[in-house]
Write a protein that holds these residues in place. Structure first.
Motif, mmCIF file in Angstrom:
data_model
loop_
_atom_site.group_PDB
_atom_site.id
_atom_site.type_symbol
_atom_site.label_atom_id
_atom_site.label_comp_id
_atom_site.label_asym_id
_atom_site.label_seq_id
_atom_site.Cartn_x
_atom_site.Cartn_y
_atom_site.Cartn_z
ATOM 1 N N GLY A 175 -32.756 1.095 30.603
ATOM 2 C CA GLY A 175 -32.771 -0.228 29.981
ATOM 3 C C GLY A 175 -33.629 -1.257 30.690
ATOM 4 N N LEU A 176 -34.152 -0.928 31.877
ATOM 5 C CA LEU A 176 -34.954 -1.928 32.609
ATOM 6 C C LEU A 176 -36.307 -2.095 31.918
ATOM 7 N N ARG A 177 -36.718 -3.353 31.747
ATOM 8 C CA ARG A 177 -37.942 -3.643 31.011
ATOM 9 C C ARG A 177 -39.110 -3.881 31.962
ATOM 10 N N THR A 198 -19.112 1.020 39.977
ATOM 11 C CA THR A 198 -20.183 1.962 39.611
ATOM 12 C C THR A 198 -21.556 1.304 39.692
ATOM 13 N N ASP A 199 -22.557 2.128 39.868
ATOM 14 C CA ASP A 199 -23.942 1.659 39.824
ATOM 15 C C ASP A 199 -24.822 2.860 39.484
ATOM 16 N N ILE A 200 -26.016 2.570 38.982
ATOM 17 C CA ILE A 200 -26.955 3.649 38.650
ATOM 18 C C ILE A 200 -27.717 4.114 39.894
ATOM 19 N N ASP A 201 -27.728 3.274 40.933
ATOM 20 C CA ASP A 201 -28.562 3.516 42.109
ATOM 21 C C ASP A 201 -27.726 4.207 43.201
ATOM 22 N N ALA A 233 -22.060 -1.980 37.724
ATOM 23 C CA ALA A 233 -23.255 -2.480 38.406
ATOM 24 C C ALA A 233 -22.872 -3.225 39.689
ATOM 25 N N CYS A 234 -22.223 -2.497 40.586
ATOM 26 C CA CYS A 234 -21.626 -3.100 41.794
ATOM 27 C C CYS A 234 -22.597 -3.231 42.954
ATOM 28 N N SER A 235 -23.790 -2.641 42.834
ATOM 29 C CA SER A 235 -24.771 -2.662 43.922
ATOM 30 C C SER A 235 -24.138 -2.175 45.236
ATOM 31 N N GLU A 269 -20.380 -5.602 47.485
ATOM 32 C CA GLU A 269 -19.814 -6.908 47.837
ATOM 33 C C GLU A 269 -18.860 -7.430 46.757
ATOM 34 N N GLU A 270 -19.197 -7.204 45.479
ATOM 35 C CA GLU A 270 -18.346 -7.711 44.388
ATOM 36 C C GLU A 270 -16.971 -7.022 44.367
ATOM 37 N N PRO A 271 -16.909 -5.682 44.299
ATOM 38 C CA PRO A 271 -15.571 -5.066 44.270
ATOM 39 C C PRO A 271 -14.779 -5.308 45.546
ATOM 40 N N LEU A 299 -22.957 5.772 37.870
ATOM 41 C CA LEU A 299 -22.925 5.655 36.401
ATOM 42 C C LEU A 299 -24.089 4.827 35.871
ATOM 43 N N ASN A 300 -24.762 5.372 34.865
ATOM 44 C CA ASN A 300 -25.768 4.629 34.119
ATOM 45 C C ASN A 300 -25.047 3.954 32.954
ATOM 46 N N LEU A 301 -25.100 2.634 32.891
ATOM 47 C CA LEU A 301 -24.346 1.908 31.859
ATOM 48 C C LEU A 301 -24.778 2.254 30.435
ATOM 49 N N LEU A 302 -25.937 2.886 30.292
ATOM 50 C CA LEU A 302 -26.392 3.287 28.960
ATOM 51 C C LEU A 302 -25.783 4.615 28.525
ATOM 52 N N ASP A 303 -25.158 5.289 29.474
ATOM 53 C CA ASP A 303 -24.639 6.624 29.201
ATOM 54 C C ASP A 303 -23.193 6.519 28.692
ATOM 55 N N ARG A 338 -21.732 -8.247 36.100
ATOM 56 C CA ARG A 338 -22.424 -9.496 36.359
ATOM 57 C C ARG A 338 -23.830 -9.271 36.913
ATOM 58 N N ASN A 339 -24.733 -10.087 36.414
ATOM 59 C CA ASN A 339 -26.110 -10.116 36.929
ATOM 60 C C ASN A 339 -26.843 -8.797 36.778
ATOM 61 N N VAL A 340 -26.589 -8.131 35.659
ATOM 62 C CA VAL A 340 -27.381 -6.947 35.316
ATOM 63 C C VAL A 340 -27.924 -7.075 33.893
ATOM 64 N N LEU A 341 -27.173 -7.723 33.000
ATOM 65 C CA LEU A 341 -27.661 -7.888 31.619
ATOM 66 C C LEU A 341 -28.952 -8.711 31.602
ATOM 67 N N LEU A 369 -36.894 0.749 41.384
ATOM 68 C CA LEU A 369 -37.040 -0.233 40.305
ATOM 69 C C LEU A 369 -35.886 -1.220 40.149
ATOM 70 N N THR A 370 -34.726 -0.910 40.706
ATOM 71 C CA THR A 370 -33.583 -1.811 40.507
ATOM 72 C C THR A 370 -33.638 -2.979 41.502
ATOM 73 N N ILE A 371 -33.069 -4.095 41.075
ATOM 74 C CA ILE A 371 -32.913 -5.267 41.959
ATOM 75 C C ILE A 371 -31.442 -5.273 42.345
ATOM 76 N N ASN A 372 -31.162 -5.178 43.632
ATOM 77 C CA ASN A 372 -29.777 -4.970 44.080
ATOM 78 C C ASN A 372 -29.160 -6.191 44.749
ATOM 79 N N GLU A 373 -29.787 -7.349 44.571
ATOM 80 C CA GLU A 373 -29.300 -8.548 45.275
ATOM 81 C C GLU A 373 -27.837 -8.849 44.923
ATOM 82 N N THR A 374 -27.030 -9.043 45.932
ATOM 83 C CA THR A 374 -25.617 -9.376 45.726
ATOM 84 C C THR A 374 -25.064 -9.925 47.027
ATOM 85 N N TYR A 375 -23.897 -10.543 46.980
ATOM 86 C CA TYR A 375 -23.266 -11.032 48.214
ATOM 87 C C TYR A 375 -21.775 -11.219 47.985
ATOM 88 N N PHE A 376 -21.024 -11.270 49.065
ATOM 89 C CA PHE A 376 -19.582 -11.485 48.984
ATOM 90 C C PHE A 376 -19.307 -12.873 48.407
HETATM 91 C C1 LIG Z 1 -28.394 -7.825 40.867
HETATM 92 S S1 LIG Z 1 -27.297 -6.469 41.099
HETATM 93 C C2 LIG Z 1 -25.750 -7.204 40.652
HETATM 94 C C3 LIG Z 1 -24.642 -6.834 41.605
HETATM 95 C C4 LIG Z 1 -23.300 -7.531 41.368
HETATM 96 N N1 LIG Z 1 -22.770 -7.202 40.069
HETATM 97 C C5 LIG Z 1 -23.434 -9.014 41.522
HETATM 98 O O1 LIG Z 1 -23.357 -9.741 40.518
HETATM 99 O O2 LIG Z 1 -23.601 -9.503 42.640
HETATM 100 C C6 LIG Z 1 -27.684 -5.483 39.641
HETATM 101 C C7 LIG Z 1 -27.274 -4.031 39.782
HETATM 102 O O3 LIG Z 1 -27.362 -3.405 38.501
HETATM 103 C C8 LIG Z 1 -27.704 -2.049 38.680
HETATM 104 N N2 LIG Z 1 -28.215 -1.485 37.404
HETATM 105 C C9 LIG Z 1 -29.403 -1.726 36.809
HETATM 106 N N3 LIG Z 1 -29.502 -0.994 35.669
HETATM 107 C C10 LIG Z 1 -28.353 -0.288 35.560
HETATM 108 C C11 LIG Z 1 -27.864 0.651 34.601
HETATM 109 N N4 LIG Z 1 -28.585 1.020 33.529
HETATM 110 N N5 LIG Z 1 -26.654 1.199 34.812
HETATM 111 C C12 LIG Z 1 -25.910 0.853 35.913
HETATM 112 N N6 LIG Z 1 -26.311 -0.024 36.841
HETATM 113 C C13 LIG Z 1 -27.532 -0.597 36.667
HETATM 114 C C14 LIG Z 1 -28.730 -2.088 39.809
HETATM 115 O O4 LIG Z 1 -28.853 -0.855 40.470
HETATM 116 C C15 LIG Z 1 -28.167 -3.213 40.714
HETATM 117 O O5 LIG Z 1 -27.437 -2.686 41.780
#
Ligand SMILES: C[S@@+](CC[C@H](N)C(=O)[O-])C[C@H]1O[C@@H](n2cnc3c(N)ncnc32)[C@H](O)[C@@H]1O
Length: 271
Positions: free
Chosen positions: A18-20, A134-137, A104-106, A109-111, A190-194, A210-213, A64-71
């Motif tokens: 789903g990444l553009r 879960t996360d795809i990475d 999409a927990c990266s 820090e979130e969980p 987990l890939n959220l598209l699956d 959060r912060n993946v859509l 390709l993924t952006i993994n920025e997150t924090y507690f």
């Molecule tokens: C910016 S981080 C957000 C982390 C946390 N949810 C937060 O809000 O701080 C986005 C995460 O989404 C994951 N991601 C991107 N596409 C994904 C997909 N198709 N399925 C699952 N995770 C995905 C990335 O690997 C990345 O770790």
């Protein structure tokens, strides 16, 4: 010529996760050039390599993924969940633990923040709340499982001192989430598209996605929200990032406005 190959590659990436990148081909090129060179392939050959080597996707996703997150990120939502939503769920009859899914927990820090704040409420017995993250990475999941973050890390930019003191153990020049809190969280790939694999998560009461859509277009967002909807119990809750909204998408959720934030509740009766 190179542009049409990169466009083809961006389409493969879009279909997979789903990444553009179709409007950012130079960024795509920058991120993968080193890997393609390492393999001794041209970009065109790399497309073929991806088709025949499924394991390569794990590596490409890391690039390709952006993994920025924090507690304690967007703490109003985390507090709303732990202080208002979970106590309401707790009061309903159930024969299983409350289940929260951090999609999409990266790097975790979130969980982990949710696990800390649940303990802070003093309202939940050990084992009465399960957190699935879960996360795809796969690379970030490895780091998440360890729960270790180096001193001065971006991860700690917002965390209050009392949580820092209570839930971390100083260890090897950094801080590790204590083992009780780590054990409250189960990490899975987990890939959220699956949609098939998302089904394996099972029914959950609350989802944080959060912060993946923000990285998806509307078509992918709808696909992902549909998958999340399937996993959520009727009346279950969905928290999205502040910049993300599904209001007016007609996805079977109603918006809930609280004093400091908003979130969504799965409708009880689908039209
Ligand atoms: C910016 S981080 C957000 C982390 C946390 N949810 C937060 O809000 O701080 C986005 C995460 O989404 C994951 N991601 C991107 N596409 C994904 C997909 N198709 N399925 C699952 N995770 C995905 C990335 O690997 C990345 O770790």
């Amino acid at each position: 010529m190179e542009e049409s190959i990169l466009l083809e590659l961006s389409k493969m990436v879009y279909d997979y996760c789903g990444l553009r990148y179709s409007d950012r081909l130079s960024v795509l090129k920058d991120r993968i050039s080193k890997r393609v060179k390492e393999l001794g392939l041209s970009f065109w050959e790399y497309c073929g390599y991806l088709r025949t080597t499924p394991a390569e996707w794990d590596l490409l996703v890391e690039l390709l993924t952006i993994n920025e997150t924090y507690f304690y990120r967007e703490e109003n939502q985390l507090n709303e969940c732990c202080l208002n939503v979970l106590p309401q769920i707790k009061n309903k009859p159930r024969n299983r633990p409350i289940r929260i899914w951090s999609a999409a927990c990266s790097t975790g820090e979130e969980p982990y923040t949710l696990a800390m704040l649940i303990q802070e409420t003093g309202q939940f017995l050990p084992g009465s709340v399960e957190i699935i993250a879960t996360d795809i990475d796969k690379k970030v999941l490895k780091k998440a499982e360890k729960g270790w973050y180096h001193q001065g890390s971006f991860a700690f930019r917002r965390i209050p001192d009392n949580l820092m003191r209570k839930y971390f153990v100083e260890n090897e020049g950094g801080y590790q989430v204590n083992s009780f809190t780590r054990n409250m969280v189960q990490f899975k790939h987990l890939n959220l598209l699956d949609s098939g694999k998302a089904g394996h998560i099972g029914q959950v009461d609350v989802i944080f996605c959060r912060n993946v859509l923000i990285y998806f277009d509307q078509q992918t967002t709808k696909k992902v929200i549909h998958n999340l909807h399937q996993n959520l119990v009727p009346g279950g809750y969905l928290f999205l990032g502040h910049a993300e909204s599904i209001t007016d998408m007609g996805m079977g959720f109603e918006k809930v406005d609280s004093e400091k934030t908003f979130y969504y509740r799965k409708e009880l009766d689908l039209k």
